[in-house]
Scaffold this motif. Structure first.
Motif, PDB file in Angstrom:
ATOM      1  N   GLN A   6      75.579  42.793  69.815  1.00  0.00           N
ATOM      2  CA  GLN A   6      75.592  41.612  70.681  1.00  0.00           C
ATOM      3  C   GLN A   6      74.247  41.419  71.377  1.00  0.00           C
ATOM      4  OE1 GLN A   6      79.647  40.910  72.744  1.00  0.00           O
ATOM      5  NE2 GLN A   6      79.599  43.127  72.372  1.00  0.00           N
ATOM      6  N   ILE A   7      73.642  42.517  71.817  1.00  0.00           N
ATOM      7  CA  ILE A   7      72.317  42.426  72.450  1.00  0.00           C
ATOM      8  C   ILE A   7      71.288  41.868  71.473  1.00  0.00           C
ATOM      9  CG2 ILE A   7      70.391  43.739  73.435  1.00  0.00           C
ATOM     10  CD1 ILE A   7      72.432  45.792  74.433  1.00  0.00           C
ATOM     11  N   LEU A   8      71.253  42.435  70.275  1.00  0.00           N
ATOM     12  CA  LEU A   8      70.252  42.021  69.284  1.00  0.00           C
ATOM     13  C   LEU A   8      70.437  40.568  68.883  1.00  0.00           C
ATOM     14  CD1 LEU A   8      70.274  45.279  67.131  1.00  0.00           C
ATOM     15  CD2 LEU A   8      68.440  44.501  68.647  1.00  0.00           C
ATOM     16  N   ASN A   9      71.667  40.121  68.786  1.00  0.00           N
ATOM     17  CA  ASN A   9      71.926  38.723  68.468  1.00  0.00           C
ATOM     18  C   ASN A   9      71.458  37.822  69.613  1.00  0.00           C
ATOM     19  OD1 ASN A   9      73.266  36.571  66.808  1.00  0.00           O
ATOM     20  ND2 ASN A   9      74.532  36.390  68.643  1.00  0.00           N
ATOM     21  N   PHE A  10      71.693  38.269  70.827  1.00  0.00           N
ATOM     22  CA  PHE A  10      71.261  37.532  72.017  1.00  0.00           C
ATOM     23  C   PHE A  10      69.741  37.388  72.040  1.00  0.00           C
ATOM     24  CE2 PHE A  10      69.904  38.212  76.571  1.00  0.00           C
ATOM     25  CZ  PHE A  10      70.187  36.924  77.019  1.00  0.00           C
ATOM     26  N   TYR A  11      69.032  38.491  71.811  1.00  0.00           N
ATOM     27  CA  TYR A  11      67.577  38.452  71.813  1.00  0.00           C
ATOM     28  C   TYR A  11      67.020  37.529  70.719  1.00  0.00           C
ATOM     29  CZ  TYR A  11      67.183  42.433  75.076  1.00  0.00           C
ATOM     30  OH  TYR A  11      67.232  43.255  76.159  1.00  0.00           O
ATOM     31  N   SER A  12      67.647  37.575  69.567  1.00  0.00           N
ATOM     32  CA  SER A  12      67.132  36.809  68.423  1.00  0.00           C
ATOM     33  C   SER A  12      67.332  35.304  68.588  1.00  0.00           C
ATOM     34  CB  SER A  12      67.792  37.278  67.131  1.00  0.00           C
ATOM     35  OG  SER A  12      69.169  36.954  67.121  1.00  0.00           O
ATOM     36  N   HIS A  28      57.500  35.926  74.867  1.00  0.00           N
ATOM     37  CA  HIS A  28      58.710  36.069  74.046  1.00  0.00           C
ATOM     38  C   HIS A  28      58.526  37.216  73.050  1.00  0.00           C
ATOM     39  CE1 HIS A  28      62.280  35.279  71.867  1.00  0.00           C
ATOM     40  NE2 HIS A  28      62.362  33.977  72.106  1.00  0.00           N
ATOM     41  N   PRO A  29      58.798  38.461  73.470  1.00  0.00           N
ATOM     42  CA  PRO A  29      58.577  39.606  72.578  1.00  0.00           C
ATOM     43  C   PRO A  29      59.473  39.601  71.343  1.00  0.00           C
ATOM     44  CG  PRO A  29      59.825  40.271  74.513  1.00  0.00           C
ATOM     45  CD  PRO A  29      59.338  38.873  74.774  1.00  0.00           C
ATOM     46  N   TYR A  30      60.608  38.892  71.425  1.00  0.00           N
ATOM     47  CA  TYR A  30      61.580  38.952  70.327  1.00  0.00           C
ATOM     48  C   TYR A  30      61.200  38.090  69.135  1.00  0.00           C
ATOM     49  CZ  TYR A  30      63.653  40.935  74.413  1.00  0.00           C
ATOM     50  OH  TYR A  30      63.839  41.690  75.542  1.00  0.00           O
ATOM     51  N   LYS A  31      60.075  37.388  69.256  1.00  0.00           N
ATOM     52  CA  LYS A  31      59.534  36.672  68.105  1.00  0.00           C
ATOM     53  C   LYS A  31      58.610  37.573  67.291  1.00  0.00           C
ATOM     54  CE  LYS A  31      59.722  31.888  69.778  1.00  0.00           C
ATOM     55  NZ  LYS A  31      58.926  30.674  70.101  1.00  0.00           N
ATOM     56  N   ASP A  32      58.335  38.752  67.827  1.00  0.00           N
ATOM     57  CA  ASP A  32      57.449  39.711  67.166  1.00  0.00           C
ATOM     58  C   ASP A  32      58.273  40.669  66.309  1.00  0.00           C
ATOM     59  OD1 ASP A  32      54.584  41.045  67.233  1.00  0.00           O
ATOM     60  OD2 ASP A  32      56.054  42.665  67.486  1.00  0.00           O
ATOM     61  N   GLU A  33      57.933  40.795  65.056  1.00  0.00           N
ATOM     62  CA  GLU A  33      58.702  41.630  64.133  1.00  0.00           C
ATOM     63  C   GLU A  33      58.735  43.093  64.553  1.00  0.00           C
ATOM     64  OE1 GLU A  33      57.683  41.251  60.024  1.00  0.00           O
ATOM     65  OE2 GLU A  33      57.868  39.057  60.016  1.00  0.00           O
ATOM     66  N   LEU A  38      61.758  47.698  66.882  1.00  0.00           N
ATOM     67  CA  LEU A  38      61.919  48.748  67.890  1.00  0.00           C
ATOM     68  C   LEU A  38      63.201  48.538  68.692  1.00  0.00           C
ATOM     69  CD1 LEU A  38      58.242  49.049  69.207  1.00  0.00           C
ATOM     70  CD2 LEU A  38      59.464  50.667  67.737  1.00  0.00           C
ATOM     71  N   CYS A  39      63.498  47.282  69.012  1.00  0.00           N
ATOM     72  CA  CYS A  39      64.737  46.963  69.725  1.00  0.00           C
ATOM     73  C   CYS A  39      65.955  47.380  68.893  1.00  0.00           C
ATOM     74  CB  CYS A  39      64.817  45.469  70.031  1.00  0.00           C
ATOM     75  SG  CYS A  39      63.786  44.926  71.403  1.00  0.00           S
ATOM     76  N   LYS A  40      65.906  47.092  67.610  1.00  0.00           N
ATOM     77  CA  LYS A  40      67.029  47.442  66.738  1.00  0.00           C
ATOM     78  C   LYS A  40      67.264  48.952  66.742  1.00  0.00           C
ATOM     79  CE  LYS A  40      68.872  46.711  62.090  1.00  0.00           C
ATOM     80  NZ  LYS A  40      68.623  46.094  60.752  1.00  0.00           N
ATOM     81  N   THR A  41      66.175  49.719  66.643  1.00  0.00           N
ATOM     82  CA  THR A  41      66.293  51.181  66.665  1.00  0.00           C
ATOM     83  C   THR A  41      66.822  51.662  68.013  1.00  0.00           C
ATOM     84  OG1 THR A  41      64.454  51.408  65.113  1.00  0.00           O
ATOM     85  CG2 THR A  41      65.044  53.350  66.390  1.00  0.00           C
ATOM     86  N   PHE A  42      66.244  51.144  69.090  1.00  0.00           N
ATOM     87  CA  PHE A  42      66.632  51.561  70.434  1.00  0.00           C
ATOM     88  C   PHE A  42      68.088  51.231  70.738  1.00  0.00           C
ATOM     89  CE2 PHE A  42      67.301  50.512  74.913  1.00  0.00           C
ATOM     90  CZ  PHE A  42      66.845  51.652  75.556  1.00  0.00           C
ATOM     91  N   TYR A  43      68.474  49.984  70.540  1.00  0.00           N
ATOM     92  CA  TYR A  43      69.831  49.580  70.923  1.00  0.00           C
ATOM     93  C   TYR A  43      70.895  50.188  70.021  1.00  0.00           C
ATOM     94  CZ  TYR A  43      67.932  46.643  74.546  1.00  0.00           C
ATOM     95  OH  TYR A  43      67.296  46.225  75.683  1.00  0.00           O
ATOM     96  N   LYS A  81      58.165  59.055  74.223  1.00  0.00           N
ATOM     97  CA  LYS A  81      58.352  60.342  74.908  1.00  0.00           C
ATOM     98  C   LYS A  81      59.795  60.607  75.322  1.00  0.00           C
ATOM     99  CE  LYS A  81      56.620  63.093  78.793  1.00  0.00           C
ATOM    100  NZ  LYS A  81      55.655  63.143  79.920  1.00  0.00           N
ATOM    101  N   TYR A  82      60.445  59.605  75.880  1.00  0.00           N
ATOM    102  CA  TYR A  82      61.785  59.826  76.438  1.00  0.00           C
ATOM    103  C   TYR A  82      62.926  59.297  75.561  1.00  0.00           C
ATOM    104  CZ  TYR A  82      59.161  60.947  80.643  1.00  0.00           C
ATOM    105  OH  TYR A  82      58.280  61.521  81.545  1.00  0.00           O
ATOM    106  N   CYS A  83      62.622  58.279  74.747  1.00  0.00           N
ATOM    107  CA  CYS A  83      63.667  57.726  73.876  1.00  0.00           C
ATOM    108  C   CYS A  83      63.539  58.237  72.447  1.00  0.00           C
ATOM    109  CB  CYS A  83      63.603  56.199  73.884  1.00  0.00           C
ATOM    110  SG  CYS A  83      63.757  55.483  75.532  1.00  0.00           S
ATOM    111  N   HIS A  84      62.452  58.974  72.186  1.00  0.00           N
ATOM    112  CA  HIS A  84      62.212  59.598  70.881  1.00  0.00           C
ATOM    113  C   HIS A  84      62.147  58.581  69.745  1.00  0.00           C
ATOM    114  CE1 HIS A  84      63.040  63.118  73.263  1.00  0.00           C
ATOM    115  NE2 HIS A  84      64.255  62.676  73.525  1.00  0.00           N
ATOM    116  N   ILE A  85      61.470  57.459  70.053  1.00  0.00           N
ATOM    117  CA  ILE A  85      61.292  56.405  69.049  1.00  0.00           C
ATOM    118  C   ILE A  85      59.792  56.205  68.834  1.00  0.00           C
ATOM    119  CG2 ILE A  85      61.668  53.973  68.494  1.00  0.00           C
ATOM    120  CD1 ILE A  85      64.206  54.096  70.209  1.00  0.00           C
ATOM    121  N   PRO A  86      59.245  56.742  67.737  1.00  0.00           N
ATOM    122  CA  PRO A  86      57.815  56.588  67.447  1.00  0.00           C
ATOM    123  C   PRO A  86      57.448  55.113  67.291  1.00  0.00           C
ATOM    124  CG  PRO A  86      58.836  58.241  66.025  1.00  0.00           C
ATOM    125  CD  PRO A  86      59.949  57.502  66.689  1.00  0.00           C
TER     126      PRO A  86
END
Length: 222
Positions: A6-12, A28-33, A38-43, A81-86
């Motif tokens: 739901q979050i990712l759909n909202f952002y898109s 608008h960061p969500y226009k950037d691939e 990164l959002c997809k991985t995080f959420y 560092k904290y979310c472990h997402i390179p």
């Protein structure tokens, strides 16, 4: 659908239809691939469930934190560092993110914190003018024309699984006044709890960061 989907759909689908004051640009960061990846991985990592969460409302994304990664109060350094997402983004730290992640670590770490809280913003899209960050309330006309976008954004997020007993507001000044007034009008949350803004803490109260972390932990013990 999961909270994450739901979050990712909202952002898109975020879009500001209103004409903004002269010189104001939308961040608008969500226009950037890369940001969306990164959002997809995080959420998916932290919100891939159907648990209910309390919402924490910031002001709007800034260009070095959420405006870059797409994740509120999370700069490229904290993401790795904290979310472990390179990530391949420039490793510049952002002041507000410094405090938020010090608090998150004290809370028990990202996994524990994000299981209970969802960080968003009164305006989920940011703004810039003359190459600098701009808050939605800095220009009265901007605040006025954004109201339909702000209301729609908030109402769209509620069905994700947001507790409506308590909303936490980052900022005890203009952001709180606006959100409190909006909530009085819409009657969404039972109460809106203000918290000192992370940037204020890091700029003016840096020697008392530990005390403010304790304050956050006390207020967030819902």
């Amino acid at each position: 659908m999961t909270f994450s989907e739901q979050i990712l759909n909202f952002y898109s689908t975020l879009h500001i239809a209103q004409k903004l004051p002269k010189g104001v640009e939308v961040l608008h960061p969500y226009k950037d691939e890369m940001a969306m990846a990164l959002c997809k991985t995080f959420y998916n990592q932290y919100y891939g469930d159907q648990k209910k969460r309390f919402i924490i409302m910031g002001i709007n994304p800034g260009r070095l934190g959420g405006g870059l990664t797409g994740i509120p109060f999370t700069d490229p350094v904290k993401l790795e560092k904290y979310c472990h997402i390179p990530n391949d983004l420039p490793k510049k730290a952002e002041l507000s993110a410094d405090f938020i992640y010090a608090m998150i670590e004290a809370f028990g770490g990202a996994k524990t914190f994000y299981k209970k809280f969802y960080i968003s913003a009164v305006s989920p899209l940011g703004f810039m003018k003359d190459g600098k960050n701009l808050n939605y309330y800095d220009i009265p006309k901007l605040q006025e024309v954004l109201k339909p976008f702000i209301v729609t954004s908030l109402q769209t997020q509620l069905p994700f699984g947001i507790h409506t007993t308590t909303c936490f507001c980052l900022g005890e000044g203009q952001n709180y006044k606006y959100l409190k007034r909006l909530n009085d009008e819409l009657q969404i949350f039972d109460t809106v709890v203000p918290l000192p803004h992370p940037r204020f803490i890091m700029q003016y109260k840096r020697k008392k960061v530990a005390e403010y972390v304790d304050l956050y932990l006390e207020k967030l013990s819902v």
